[in-house]
Design an enzyme around this catalytic site. Sequence first.
Site, short mmCIF file in Angstrom:
data_model
loop_
_atom_site.label_atom_id
_atom_site.label_comp_id
_atom_site.label_asym_id
_atom_site.label_seq_id
_atom_site.Cartn_x
_atom_site.Cartn_y
_atom_site.Cartn_z
N ILE A 468 0.84 -1.21 0.00
CA ILE A 468 0.00 0.00 0.00
C ILE A 468 0.87 1.26 0.00
O ILE A 468 0.46 2.32 0.46
CB ILE A 468 -1.00 0.00 1.17
CG1 ILE A 468 -0.28 -0.20 2.52
CG2 ILE A 468 -2.03 -1.11 0.99
CD1 ILE A 468 -1.21 -0.07 3.72
N LYS A 683 15.44 2.28 5.38
CA LYS A 683 14.86 3.41 4.65
C LYS A 683 13.33 3.36 4.66
O LYS A 683 12.67 4.34 5.00
CB LYS A 683 15.39 3.39 3.22
CG LYS A 683 15.12 4.65 2.45
CD LYS A 683 15.86 4.55 1.12
CE LYS A 683 15.76 5.83 0.34
NZ LYS A 683 16.59 5.73 -0.89
N GLY A 752 5.64 -5.31 12.86
CA GLY A 752 5.25 -4.28 11.90
C GLY A 752 5.78 -2.92 12.30
O GLY A 752 5.85 -2.60 13.47
N GLU A 755 1.80 1.70 11.74
CA GLU A 755 0.92 2.60 12.48
C GLU A 755 1.50 3.10 13.79
O GLU A 755 1.09 4.14 14.30
CB GLU A 755 -0.43 1.91 12.71
CG GLU A 755 -1.24 1.87 11.43
CD GLU A 755 -2.27 0.76 11.42
OE1 GLU A 755 -3.44 1.06 11.55
OE2 GLU A 755 -1.89 -0.43 11.26
#
Lengths: 789, 325
Positions: A468, A683, A752, A755
């Site tokens: 995404i 990065k 992850g 968020e």
Amino acid sequence: MDSIIGKPIDRKDGPLKVTGKAMYAAEWNIPNLAYGITIQSTITKGHINNIDTSAAEKLKGVLGVMTYKNAMQLHTLSGSDPSSGKFAEKDLLPFQSERIFYNGQHIAVVIAETFEVAEHAASLIKVTYNEEKPVFDINQPEAKIYQPQQGLGGTQVQVKRGDAEQGMSNASTKIEQTYNTPVYHHNPMEPHATSAVWNGDTLTVYDATQSVFGNKNAISTMLGIAPDKVRLISPFIGGGFGSKGFMWANSILAPMAAKFINRPVKIVLERTGQMFTCAGRRSFTIQKINLGTDNGGKLTSVKHETTSETSFVDEFVEPAGVATKMIYATPNLDITQNIVRLNKGTPCPTRAPGEAVGTYAFEVAMDELAEKLNIDPVQLRLINYAEKNPDDGHRFSSKNLKECYEKGAQSIGWSNRNIKPGSTKEGNFLVGYGMATATYPANRSKATVRLKLYQEGNAVAACCTQDIGTGTYTVMAQVMSDALGLPIDKVEFKLGDTIYPQGPNSGGSQTMATTGPAVRAAALTVKSKVIKLAVADKKSPLYNQTEDAISVDEGKLFVTSDNLKGETYSQILTRAKMPLVETEITTNVSTRETQKSESNPTTKQGGEQGGQGQQSGGQQGGSKDESKDNPFVKQDQDLDRSNVAFHSFGAQFVKVLVDPLTCMIKVDKVVSIMDVGQILNEKTAKSQIMGGAIFGIGMALMEGSVYDENTGRIVTRDLADYLVPVHADMPTFDVQFTNVKDEFISPVGARGAGEIGITGITAAIANAIYNATGKRVRDLPITPDKLIV
Amino acid sequence: MKLFTYKQADGVDEAIKAASTKTISKFIGGGTNLVDLMRENIEQPDTVIDVTHLPLTDVEELEDGSIKIGSLVRNSHLAANKIIREKFPVLSQAILNGASGQLRNMATTGGNIMQRTRCYYFYDETACCNKRNPGSGCDAIDGYNRIHAILGTSFTCIATHPSDMCVAMAMLGAKIIVEGKNGEREIAFTDFHKLPGDTPNIETVLQQGELITSVVIPPQDFTKNSLYRKVRDRASYAFALVSVAAALEVENGSIKNVRIALGGVAHKPWRAFKAENYLMNKEVTEENFMLAAEEELKDAKGFEHNSFKIGLAKRTMVSVLKELV
Ligand SMILES: Cc1cc2nc3c(=O)[nH]c(=O)nc-3n(C[C@H](O)[C@H](O)[C@H](O)COP(=O)(O)OP(=O)(O)OC[C@H]3O[C@@H](n4cnc5c(N)ncnc54)[C@H](O)[C@@H]3O)c2cc1C
Ligand code: SF4
């Protein structure tokens, strides 16, 4: 061997994106494509009395106008899990009735030969309504507030621990405050778009979605056709931020319209208006927080009560208290969630649903508490540090938050912070420092990966998940490159197409943590197959070696102790006359509290984790699933995770400058120190965290949607009125990682890194503004007008 | 969008002639405002007359030292112009504070002057708006009016003129030169835009068929010491909540010359004549600046969401004047 893991390599898909070769849902060159434009209701509640389409239909180039009067019948899809398909508004299947539940609801699609004709025809359609009195504001007497049972995916939203009232009355220091956050719209760069092509009874859909598999399932169910009749393609997504996690009407209207006129149809939501009514949003929140501590600042009780909104056609909860139950240690806790149904579209997950707004309110409350206690805000967090997960007493898989506080304080120059607010100047500006804790769950679920190693010495893996914009293509290639010992330009990762085996949806920052271990296991499986070939082959220099004595680098297999003894993948496969070696592997580990017991082998016997191909889902069958008894899968799945809690952490530190006269605020510096496990690509990971900080600047200083108080219609309906941060708002960013491999999450060791970047940051900015000005604004966004009064 | 006829004018006369018909016609400069409004069905011209080929693209110094700016000089060119940057830095600053680089590359001087309000309800076809549809009412007065006016409002309309450039022009005492079928006329910048009164649909004194050909800024030395400050919700690419353009000349601790104009507060760029009068020959003190600001905003009237602009305008005036000392 210099590992590629962690290297800040450029995105593999970068050149495609900057040269326009990356195809987005609205860009496919489809022969005979017609253009659909949707029309929205201009009333907020009631019925359509009539839609007069005659003038539009007479216009040259118009191919049809689809409304509730002539649209095909749809089937209800009631599932609520985005990974298997979630239609955003389960009780409002498009064009099935004349009822209007909110202002801006789709009511017609005009289809024409060109976009311009469709747009002109749309302006000729006359709609009359029977209006009813809407409820669009929580302060209206008709607004009914209730307590939902649970949040998305069964999240607990009403949580009680100990005795919060008793804990509060035992407290020597208390605070009670209410914080408000407005409605937010996701505003991805790419608007929601769908192109649909029928070929007989099979359907191909080019869609912009964070859940390729989910949308395929949802579309087939709603149309009432077999799942294998639908192929969904979505290789590139121009951002979603949650808005493309659920499926919205455009994804089903395009196939309906294509059937209606018997031609391929494309529908793109307009930025003005449509992206603000038919593509989700984050609910407002009203959050009341009570904190009580003993003399030393130790929390004795925490109460967090949230009220958010949903629609009349589905229930979505913005669970602001979700992080509160685990962020600090407290014996007594009361998290309450209220919700109100309004005549507005349905909200949906938005950039860390719950945590983003919840950590704002909670971490500002902690700042207020620190001041009242006269304790340094960092110190207060250390006093209440949770070594174990306060929610269930489990150990954390890996938690290095103390290091984050330390490094953050040092990098921002925390010692320069004056504890007396509003008292320090730098030139003409008031200067302030603020900090907050960041946290987000480390989610992981199930993924199947098919991997092929070719005789030419290159490898291709495929999994139907998404990129995404976060870097999945690149990071998965790095995992392949590392596990196979192939150069990065010899590996390719494919995604975003339902012909590939099923991977996770991209929500809850789980794509990489879920897909990575499956990619790794598949790569190691293929490598092992080739090694087995070699060591059994008399002609190989590796003949008769044991498998674990062999290493691979740059495509060459060699004896670890004697690197002159070896040969390449290519040589082995050529001699064996094998064009390729392949495998299909499923890894299935859930780290979510609500699902852990269902899928983890340690808490349930062996189970279906092997996958056995029954869920490969792809239309082309492909190779058989080889997960059963696979040592790499076993190594991962047999790990006992039953008493482990999976969360990421971080510390956000901010410096702001405020003009004392005009009260314009400049975020000068943001320091984000993140503890998210092993970094796969420095990065892309930094970009994610920086992006989160930018969202945080938006929330703190400018973002917020406004609805008209008299009509319930959205007022801030384009990007000139809905402000998001621009370049000139950017501070200096300093993003650092603890980079500690998480041995529990997976053999890849990465949680992850998405968020979490937006959690805590808004509070850190708000706290810095308070430190600069002495004014505590508890109502986001903090615009100049609120500092002037 | 309604279907329309496109005409390209190659000379001023041709443009004026094309616009002097009974049907609704609109000149188009950069199109950055007009096209948006046409897409939203707010402007529905029958004819669009492209004036970008007219020879009105120069900035020149006249014999008397005035600066003449052609109406088709693009905003970015005007801001970068050497004469402007030297003589009237405030104009350059004001333009650069507006919109974005891409928009300024397209936007013309004439189009900037004629741009329409950013009132949310004006832009929403479904809302009641006296400016768009006289007599239909004004949804902003009882609605969301955070960006609306506090000075010179009427019962029919509380919209603002959103331009930054025009605030500097009004402060500098510029004149607008227009040409129509009856010849040329000259209008003081401060007389060009109108207050809403009972006819918010009539925004300027420009007559149908008249074309803005240039803007002339009279010579004046003291405006070199000038400044533009814009308060907004983000650091760039947002319209002003309040903006101030000012120039100041101080001699022996007292004010010899002062000019002030405000943006974001009224239906027109608001020249602060009252504050200027108050300050003339007064001592340079922060207190006097504040008293002058209060004088100017004595009659200001706030609405539900924009009352803060009254205080903000005063503070911004003080902040700018202080910096000019
Ligand atoms: C997203 C966005 C943000 C913006 N932000 C700002 C901001 O912060 N500050 C700011 O000041 N502005 C801002 N603007 C507005 C911008 O400055 C104007 O759109 C621009 O100046 C208009 O110039 P144009 O040449 O494109 O006008 P056009 O769109 O071509 O025309 C506008 C109007 O002027 C008329 N017109 C054009 N030329 C002439 C002429 N010679 N004689 C008579 N009438 C004429 C047209 O008929 C039309 O009615 C913004 C615009 C956008 C879209
Ligand atoms: S303020 Fe003026 S422009 Fe806005 S709605 Fe009212 S009349 Fe229309």
